[in-house]
Design a protein around this motif. Structure first.
Motif, PDB file in Angstrom:
ATOM      1  N   ASN A 157      -8.454  -7.771  10.374  1.00 48.60           N
ATOM      2  CA  ASN A 157      -7.806  -9.011   9.947  1.00 48.60           C
ATOM      3  C   ASN A 157      -8.210 -10.132  10.892  1.00 48.60           C
ATOM      4  O   ASN A 157      -9.300 -10.669  10.815  1.00 48.60           O
ATOM      5  CB  ASN A 157      -6.291  -8.818   9.884  1.00 48.60           C
ATOM      6  CG  ASN A 157      -5.875  -7.802   8.838  1.00 48.60           C
ATOM      7  OD1 ASN A 157      -6.513  -7.699   7.798  1.00 48.60           O
ATOM      8  ND2 ASN A 157      -4.830  -7.052   9.111  1.00 48.60           N
TER       9      ASN A 157
ATOM     10  N   PHE B 285       5.302  -0.901  13.397  1.00 43.25           N
ATOM     11  CA  PHE B 285       6.217  -1.705  12.590  1.00 43.25           C
ATOM     12  C   PHE B 285       6.089  -1.270  11.133  1.00 43.25           C
ATOM     13  O   PHE B 285       5.036  -0.806  10.693  1.00 43.25           O
ATOM     14  CB  PHE B 285       5.939  -3.204  12.746  1.00 43.25           C
ATOM     15  CG  PHE B 285       4.558  -3.635  12.339  1.00 43.25           C
ATOM     16  CD1 PHE B 285       4.315  -4.154  11.074  1.00 43.25           C
ATOM     17  CD2 PHE B 285       3.491  -3.525  13.226  1.00 43.25           C
ATOM     18  CE1 PHE B 285       3.044  -4.549  10.695  1.00 43.25           C
ATOM     19  CE2 PHE B 285       2.214  -3.921  12.855  1.00 43.25           C
ATOM     20  CZ  PHE B 285       1.988  -4.434  11.593  1.00 43.25           C
ATOM     21  N   PHE B 286       7.157  -1.436  10.377  1.00 40.85           N
ATOM     22  CA  PHE B 286       7.203  -0.896   9.021  1.00 40.85           C
ATOM     23  C   PHE B 286       6.349  -1.694   8.045  1.00 40.85           C
ATOM     24  O   PHE B 286       6.304  -2.923   8.073  1.00 40.85           O
ATOM     25  CB  PHE B 286       8.642  -0.877   8.512  1.00 40.85           C
ATOM     26  CG  PHE B 286       8.738  -0.400   7.079  1.00 40.85           C
ATOM     27  CD1 PHE B 286       8.602   0.939   6.770  1.00 40.85           C
ATOM     28  CD2 PHE B 286       8.925  -1.311   6.045  1.00 40.85           C
ATOM     29  CE1 PHE B 286       8.670   1.373   5.455  1.00 40.85           C
ATOM     30  CE2 PHE B 286       8.993  -0.888   4.729  1.00 40.85           C
ATOM     31  CZ  PHE B 286       8.868   0.461   4.432  1.00 40.85           C
ATOM     32  N   LYS B 287       5.697  -0.950   7.171  1.00 35.15           N
ATOM     33  CA  LYS B 287       4.963  -1.499   6.041  1.00 35.15           C
ATOM     34  C   LYS B 287       4.817  -0.370   5.031  1.00 35.15           C
ATOM     35  O   LYS B 287       4.582   0.776   5.406  1.00 35.15           O
ATOM     36  CB  LYS B 287       3.591  -2.027   6.488  1.00 35.15           C
ATOM     37  CG  LYS B 287       2.705  -2.555   5.370  1.00 35.15           C
ATOM     38  CD  LYS B 287       1.402  -3.075   5.954  1.00 35.15           C
ATOM     39  CE  LYS B 287       0.407  -3.486   4.881  1.00 35.15           C
ATOM     40  NZ  LYS B 287      -0.092  -2.317   4.118  1.00 35.15           N
ATOM     41  N   GLU B 288       4.952  -0.685   3.758  1.00 32.13           N
ATOM     42  CA  GLU B 288       4.762   0.331   2.724  1.00 32.13           C
ATOM     43  C   GLU B 288       3.346   0.910   2.809  1.00 32.13           C
ATOM     44  O   GLU B 288       2.370   0.173   2.987  1.00 32.13           O
ATOM     45  CB  GLU B 288       4.984  -0.274   1.335  1.00 32.13           C
ATOM     46  CG  GLU B 288       6.434  -0.635   1.039  1.00 32.13           C
ATOM     47  CD  GLU B 288       7.305   0.584   0.785  1.00 32.13           C
ATOM     48  OE1 GLU B 288       6.752   1.691   0.622  1.00 32.13           O
ATOM     49  OE2 GLU B 288       8.540   0.419   0.761  1.00 32.13           O
ATOM     50  N   THR B 289       3.247   2.223   2.671  1.00 31.22           N
ATOM     51  CA  THR B 289       1.954   2.878   2.777  1.00 31.22           C
ATOM     52  C   THR B 289       1.067   2.545   1.577  1.00 31.22           C
ATOM     53  O   THR B 289       1.490   2.663   0.424  1.00 31.22           O
ATOM     54  CB  THR B 289       2.123   4.403   2.859  1.00 31.22           C
ATOM     55  OG1 THR B 289       2.973   4.725   3.953  1.00 31.22           O
ATOM     56  CG2 THR B 289       0.766   5.080   3.052  1.00 31.22           C
ATOM     57  N   GLU B 290      -0.156   2.140   1.865  1.00 31.88           N
ATOM     58  CA  GLU B 290      -1.166   1.909   0.828  1.00 31.88           C
ATOM     59  C   GLU B 290      -1.987   3.184   0.687  1.00 31.88           C
ATOM     60  O   GLU B 290      -2.697   3.574   1.617  1.00 31.88           O
ATOM     61  CB  GLU B 290      -2.061   0.732   1.230  1.00 31.88           C
ATOM     62  CG  GLU B 290      -3.197   0.463   0.271  1.00 31.88           C
ATOM     63  CD  GLU B 290      -4.150  -0.603   0.777  1.00 31.88           C
ATOM     64  OE1 GLU B 290      -5.296  -0.656   0.269  1.00 31.88           O
ATOM     65  OE2 GLU B 290      -3.768  -1.376   1.687  1.00 31.88           O
TER      66      GLU B 290
ATOM     67  N   PHE C  50       4.415   4.161  11.820  1.00 33.07           N
ATOM     68  CA  PHE C  50       4.451   4.052  10.364  1.00 33.07           C
ATOM     69  C   PHE C  50       3.026   4.106   9.819  1.00 33.07           C
ATOM     70  O   PHE C  50       2.108   3.515  10.406  1.00 33.07           O
ATOM     71  CB  PHE C  50       5.111   2.740   9.935  1.00 33.07           C
ATOM     72  CG  PHE C  50       6.546   2.622  10.370  1.00 33.07           C
ATOM     73  CD1 PHE C  50       7.558   3.144   9.583  1.00 33.07           C
ATOM     74  CD2 PHE C  50       6.878   2.009  11.568  1.00 33.07           C
ATOM     75  CE1 PHE C  50       8.887   3.047   9.980  1.00 33.07           C
ATOM     76  CE2 PHE C  50       8.192   1.907  11.979  1.00 33.07           C
ATOM     77  CZ  PHE C  50       9.203   2.429  11.186  1.00 33.07           C
TER      78      PHE C  50
ATOM     79  N   ARG D 132      -2.551  -1.901  15.763  1.00 25.59           N
ATOM     80  CA  ARG D 132      -2.737  -0.793  14.830  1.00 25.59           C
ATOM     81  C   ARG D 132      -3.744   0.222  15.376  1.00 25.59           C
ATOM     82  O   ARG D 132      -4.585  -0.110  16.206  1.00 25.59           O
ATOM     83  CB  ARG D 132      -3.231  -1.320  13.476  1.00 25.59           C
ATOM     84  CG  ARG D 132      -2.220  -2.218  12.766  1.00 25.59           C
ATOM     85  CD  ARG D 132      -2.821  -2.906  11.568  1.00 25.59           C
ATOM     86  NE  ARG D 132      -3.880  -3.817  11.958  1.00 25.59           N
ATOM     87  CZ  ARG D 132      -5.046  -3.945  11.312  1.00 25.59           C
ATOM     88  NH1 ARG D 132      -5.299  -3.192  10.261  1.00 25.59           N
ATOM     89  NH2 ARG D 132      -5.935  -4.805  11.720  1.00 25.59           N
TER      90      ARG D 132
ATOM     91  N   HIS E 161       0.430   2.831   7.562  1.00 26.31           N
ATOM     92  CA  HIS E 161       0.168   1.624   6.780  1.00 26.31           C
ATOM     93  C   HIS E 161      -0.842   1.882   5.669  1.00 26.31           C
ATOM     94  O   HIS E 161      -0.687   1.376   4.558  1.00 26.31           O
ATOM     95  CB  HIS E 161      -0.344   0.508   7.689  1.00 26.31           C
ATOM     96  CG  HIS E 161       0.736  -0.147   8.485  1.00 26.31           C
ATOM     97  ND1 HIS E 161       0.617  -1.411   9.005  1.00 26.31           N
ATOM     98  CD2 HIS E 161       1.973   0.290   8.848  1.00 26.31           C
ATOM     99  CE1 HIS E 161       1.730  -1.729   9.651  1.00 26.31           C
ATOM    100  NE2 HIS E 161       2.552  -0.709   9.581  1.00 26.31           N
ATOM    101  N   ARG E 162      -1.886   2.638   5.987  1.00 30.34           N
ATOM    102  CA  ARG E 162      -2.918   2.940   4.996  1.00 30.34           C
ATOM    103  C   ARG E 162      -3.309   4.399   5.140  1.00 30.34           C
ATOM    104  O   ARG E 162      -3.368   4.936   6.245  1.00 30.34           O
ATOM    105  CB  ARG E 162      -4.166   2.054   5.194  1.00 30.34           C
ATOM    106  CG  ARG E 162      -3.894   0.570   5.063  1.00 30.34           C
ATOM    107  CD  ARG E 162      -5.081  -0.252   5.564  1.00 30.34           C
ATOM    108  NE  ARG E 162      -6.245  -0.130   4.703  1.00 30.34           N
ATOM    109  CZ  ARG E 162      -7.494   0.009   5.160  1.00 30.34           C
ATOM    110  NH1 ARG E 162      -7.744   0.093   6.453  1.00 30.34           N
ATOM    111  NH2 ARG E 162      -8.500   0.085   4.314  1.00 30.34           N
TER     112      ARG E 162
ATOM    113  N   ARG F 220       2.247  -5.622  17.537  1.00 31.43           N
ATOM    114  CA  ARG F 220       1.905  -5.408  16.132  1.00 31.43           C
ATOM    115  C   ARG F 220       0.472  -4.873  15.985  1.00 31.43           C
ATOM    116  O   ARG F 220      -0.187  -5.059  14.967  1.00 31.43           O
ATOM    117  CB  ARG F 220       2.087  -6.699  15.337  1.00 31.43           C
ATOM    118  CG  ARG F 220       3.545  -7.136  15.286  1.00 31.43           C
ATOM    119  CD  ARG F 220       3.749  -8.377  14.445  1.00 31.43           C
ATOM    120  NE  ARG F 220       3.562  -8.132  13.016  1.00 31.43           N
ATOM    121  CZ  ARG F 220       4.500  -7.625  12.209  1.00 31.43           C
ATOM    122  NH1 ARG F 220       5.680  -7.276  12.692  1.00 31.43           N
ATOM    123  NH2 ARG F 220       4.261  -7.458  10.924  1.00 31.43           N
TER     124      ARG F 220
END
Length: 239
Positions: free
Chosen positions: A39, A206-211, A180, A157, A182-183, A155
């Protein structure tokens, strides 16, 4: 001898010589180098850099201001990476450090990538350097994550590639320690395989819905799938 003629692997924008290091260029490194999400990272750490393949792929994919540190415990691997970096289009963006990751001290990173060891400790290897590079006795996956938690920004990864069973064990360890997913990409060599041969995993604190993703490397013998071509088309000469 011109650098392109050194034993190794030639990609579209650079050549990776691997005659000095124990681990040669392989599909695992290609997968992670192409898949790891970039990113606005400021500083990326490549743990167990080997020939420097992943560092060079990330340099090709990222903005000029992104800095990359390639770390390895093996002096020959570090020398190999230095030479590959020197002969690449990005000689000033990748720094090479010879150190044990577990004892490594540095300012926090925004992203850590690793193609870690995964063979069981005690497995026989003819090459001692290859044993260090590929046996979990040299770097336990739990140790890798615990140290990453220290070296990452809040934050930050971690992106990894592992065989299916070892990746599942790593994820189980991670989620019990407030990581968590993330992917997650399930990789099969061919579509008929019942179970993935590799998992590409991105973790953070940090939380994020898994892709969830799936990838097949070859859809027929000797023919790369469209998904693998799309992932790696900027690197392979024949894509």
């Amino acid at each position: 001898m011109e650098w392109q003629n050194q034993p190794g692997f030639t990609l579209k924008q650079f050549h990776v010589a691997h005659h000095l290091c124990a681990m040669k260029v392989g599909t695992d490194g290609m997968l992670l180098g192409a898949w790891a999400q970039i990113n606005k990272e400021q500083h990326i750490l490549d743990v167990g850099c080997g020939s420097g393949l992943i560092s060079l792929m990330l340099a090709q994919r990222s903005a000029p201001e992104i800095k990359i540190t390639a770390l390895d415990i093996d002096p020959d691997a570090c020398e190999q990476t230095r030479l590959n970096v020197m002969h690449s289009p990005w000689p000033n963006r990748i720094g090479v450090v010879e150190a044990d990751f577990l004892n490594f001290v540095a300012p926090p990173f925004t992203h850590i990538v690793c193609n870690p060891p995964y063979f069981a400790h005690g497995q026989s290897f003819n090459d001692h350097r290859r044993a260090i590079a590929r046996q979990t006795g040299a770097l336990l996956h739990s140790q890798l994550l615990d140290k990453a938690a220290i070296l990452l920004k809040e934050r930050g990864r971690v992106s990894l590639v592992l065989p299916f069973a070892q990746a599942q064990a790593l994820i189980d360890y991670a989620v019990h320690r407030d990581w968590f997913v993330h992917r997650l990409c399930e990789v099969k060599s061919k579509p008929t395989q019942a179970e993935p041969v590799r998992l590409l995993v991105e973790l953070a604190r940090f939380f994020k819905e898994t892709e969830h993703q799936q990838l097949v490397i070859e859809d027929a013998p000797g023919r790369y799938s469209s998904g693998y071509r799309q992932l790696c088309q900027d690197f392979y000469l024949n894509m």
